[in-house]
Design a protein around this motif. Structure first.
Motif, mmCIF file in Angstrom:
data_model
loop_
_atom_site.group_PDB
_atom_site.id
_atom_site.type_symbol
_atom_site.label_atom_id
_atom_site.label_comp_id
_atom_site.label_asym_id
_atom_site.label_seq_id
_atom_site.Cartn_x
_atom_site.Cartn_y
_atom_site.Cartn_z
ATOM 1 N N ASP A 62 96.717 78.208 98.989
ATOM 2 C CA ASP A 62 97.595 78.011 100.149
ATOM 3 C C ASP A 62 96.902 78.371 101.458
ATOM 4 O OD1 ASP A 62 99.272 77.721 98.017
ATOM 5 O OD2 ASP A 62 100.643 79.351 98.568
ATOM 6 N N ASP B 24 100.518 70.169 94.904
ATOM 7 C CA ASP B 24 99.789 70.299 93.641
ATOM 8 C C ASP B 24 100.651 70.542 92.399
ATOM 9 O OD1 ASP B 24 100.338 72.854 94.515
ATOM 10 O OD2 ASP B 24 98.290 73.615 94.316
ATOM 11 N N ALA B 25 101.968 70.365 92.506
ATOM 12 C CA ALA B 25 102.804 70.262 91.308
ATOM 13 C C ALA B 25 103.581 68.949 91.389
ATOM 14 C CB ALA B 25 103.747 71.444 91.186
ATOM 15 N N TRP C 197 107.540 72.704 87.125
ATOM 16 C CA TRP C 197 106.491 71.686 87.251
ATOM 17 C C TRP C 197 105.108 72.260 87.511
ATOM 18 C CZ3 TRP C 197 107.117 67.108 85.246
ATOM 19 C CH2 TRP C 197 108.422 66.665 85.037
ATOM 20 N N LEU C 198 104.995 73.565 87.490
ATOM 21 C CA LEU C 198 103.644 74.152 87.484
ATOM 22 C C LEU C 198 102.894 73.692 86.231
ATOM 23 C CD1 LEU C 198 104.119 77.810 88.807
ATOM 24 C CD2 LEU C 198 103.202 75.824 90.021
ATOM 25 N N SER D 88 108.245 79.180 92.148
ATOM 26 C CA SER D 88 107.899 77.784 91.873
ATOM 27 C C SER D 88 108.781 77.216 90.772
ATOM 28 C CB SER D 88 106.431 77.684 91.477
ATOM 29 O OG SER D 88 105.621 78.275 92.462
ATOM 30 N N SER D 89 108.722 75.909 90.609
ATOM 31 C CA SER D 89 109.527 75.228 89.603
ATOM 32 C C SER D 89 108.768 75.135 88.277
ATOM 33 C CB SER D 89 109.864 73.818 90.092
ATOM 34 O OG SER D 89 108.734 72.983 89.960
ATOM 35 N N ILE E 247 107.397 71.746 98.660
ATOM 36 C CA ILE E 247 106.378 72.693 99.108
ATOM 37 C C ILE E 247 105.147 72.474 98.241
ATOM 38 C CG2 ILE E 247 107.581 74.448 97.707
ATOM 39 C CD1 ILE E 247 106.345 76.599 99.465
ATOM 40 N N HIS E 248 104.059 72.125 98.849
ATOM 41 C CA HIS E 248 102.738 71.956 98.209
ATOM 42 C C HIS E 248 102.676 70.700 97.340
ATOM 43 C CE1 HIS E 248 102.387 76.559 98.680
ATOM 44 N NE2 HIS E 248 102.377 75.915 99.828
ATOM 45 N N LYS F 68 113.147 78.506 100.676
ATOM 46 C CA LYS F 68 112.418 78.205 99.456
ATOM 47 C C LYS F 68 113.008 78.930 98.245
ATOM 48 C CE LYS F 68 109.267 76.889 96.627
ATOM 49 N NZ LYS F 68 109.857 75.977 95.665
ATOM 50 N N GLY G 106 102.753 83.182 92.692
ATOM 51 C CA GLY G 106 102.579 82.086 93.642
ATOM 52 C C GLY G 106 102.092 80.791 93.042
ATOM 53 N N CYS H 223 96.802 76.436 92.100
ATOM 54 C CA CYS H 223 97.207 77.372 93.163
ATOM 55 C C CYS H 223 96.357 78.647 93.155
ATOM 56 C CB CYS H 223 98.642 77.830 92.975
ATOM 57 S SG CYS H 223 99.847 76.556 92.730
ATOM 58 N N ARG I 209 109.656 63.350 91.509
ATOM 59 C CA ARG I 209 109.202 63.344 92.909
ATOM 60 C C ARG I 209 108.232 62.193 93.094
ATOM 61 N NH1 ARG I 209 107.170 69.634 92.704
ATOM 62 N NH2 ARG I 209 109.153 70.542 92.003
HETATM 63 O O1 DAV Z 1 107.189 72.690 92.004
HETATM 64 O O2 DAV Z 1 107.716 74.626 92.812
HETATM 65 C C1 DAV Z 1 104.888 74.721 93.439
HETATM 66 C C2 DAV Z 1 103.566 74.526 94.110
HETATM 67 C C3 DAV Z 1 102.855 75.801 94.257
HETATM 68 N N1 DAV Z 1 101.602 75.631 94.957
HETATM 69 C C4 DAV Z 1 106.997 73.631 92.766
HETATM 70 C C5 DAV Z 1 105.786 73.568 93.663
#
Ligand code: DAV
Length: 366
Positions: free
Chosen positions: A107, A246-247, A300-301, A297-298, A243-244, A37, A345, A350, A263
């Protein structure tokens, strides 16, 4: 005795919620699941230890500010009890040099109706994170006679749970995308593994993202555990670090979802939404080119919002494009300065976990 726990989706009127804490947070040592990750060019590669105290202080300030916004609107807020996350841990199957944090609660805790279930995370460093929420779970248990306090089957997380050297240092972005498109992820299928943030609850239907943190066996497990719900596997081929959910794919109210334009949900998986007249809108561009320092995270949060009710949403204060789009989509937007909590995180969704939303279990996809 009162009803304390009830939540069937991410948009019904929010009345009670858990907000995480940054205290004692660690950058965990590398282990089979986490290294995948961390981007190869990240300044976090190869380092681990306590996060700098100043950043912890500042992250907590952001979260306390979120708490105030929520409380001012009459939402009851509960907080976890941090542990000394720098302790080494061990089970009969593995040892790890530290734990991680009690940020993001999303999470770890999955709320479905009157049940809160602690997850089966694939990161060894998160194996004992649920303990930070146990005092709250006990309180809900004592005060709400209907509350179901549940723990998912604990994964063993032996070496057999991971594909080793799944990515090497030289892998290109294109190669990562091929792996994602082929649904070839770092976890194996020897046991169910899942992060609660990979699940999107929509009443009778639960959508689960297949990616780096949640495997197919988890979906099979959920379908057997919840025979009265429809479990749907979703995946987003354009995400090099899936991963996840919600973004990536975020409902704002019944009938409306924003989808990360990098995405996109594959055509065949869109069918169920389109057949039921749901609108899938491309999310606005993030306001930033880069995530903050030491962040997993990216950018996109930006989409990672907290819906307070079908007309009201909290969006990160600097994410002006996302705010503007939500406003045009008919939402009242409450800005909240949270960016300095991202490294711990994640964003607004999140950082929280549902305890109580008004409403009941409806069938949105009849
Ligand atoms: O876009 O990095 C982050 C999601 C965190 N719950 C991303 C996904």
């Amino acid at each position: 005795m009162a009803k304390i726990v009830n939540s069937w989706n991410d948009w019904d009127p929010l009345k009670r919620v858990i907000v995480g804490r940054c205290d004692n947070s660690m950058i965990p040592p590398e282990e089979p699941a986490t290294s995948e990750k961390v981007p190869v060019d990240s300044e976090m590669r190869g380092m681990w230890g306590l996060r700098p105290a100043k950043t912890v202080e500042r992250g907590n300030e952001c979260l306390d500010n979120l708490v105030k916004i929520l409380e001012d609107r009459g939402v009851v807020v509960d907080r976890p009890t941090p542990l000394q996350w720098n302790q080494a841990i061990g089970t009969p199957d593995f040892r790890n040099d530290s734990m991680m944090t009690c940020m993001p609660p999303r999470d770890i805790l999955l709320t479905v109706g009157n049940e809160i279930m602690a997850s089966a995370n694939s990161f060894r460093c998160r194996y004992f994170e649920y303990l930070a929420y146990w005092p709250l779970m006990k309180q809900y248990f004592d005060e709400d006679p209907d509350f179901l306090w549940t723990q998912a089957p604990r994964p063993r997380l032996t070496d057999a749970s991971y594909k080793h050297n799944y990515y090497d240092e030289k892998i290109t972005l294109e190669e990562r995308l091929v792996r994602t498109a082929n649904k070839d992820f770092v976890t194996t299928e020897v046991e169910p593994m899942w992060d609660a943030a990979d699940l999107m609850r929509m009443g009778k239907d639960i959508f689960i993202q297949h990616g780096l943190t949640t495997n197919r066996t988890a979906m099979d497990w959920f379908q057997r555990y919840y025979p009265e719900y429809r479990i749907h596997a979703v995946n987003f081929p354009g995400d090099p670090y899936p991963i996840h959910i919600d973004a990536t794919f975020v409902p704002l109210r019944p009938g409306l979802i924003i989808n990360n334009p990098h995405r996109k949900l594959p055509e065949e998986q869109r069918a169920i939404f389109e057949a039921n007249d749901w609108q899938i809108v491309e999310a606005a561009q993030p306001a930033h080119d880069e995530p903050p320092a030491l962040c997993y995270s990216s950018v996109w949060l930006s989409m990672n919002c907290l819906v307070l009710d079908p007309k009201t949403v909290i969006v990160e204060a600097s994410e002006v494009y996302q705010q503007e789009q939500m406003d045009k989509l008919g939402m009242n937007v409450i800005p909240c300065d949270l960016r300095d909590a991202y490294p711990f995180g994640g964003g607004l969704h999140c950082s929280t976990a549902d305890v109580y939303r008004e409403g009941e279990c409806l069938d949105y996809f009849p």
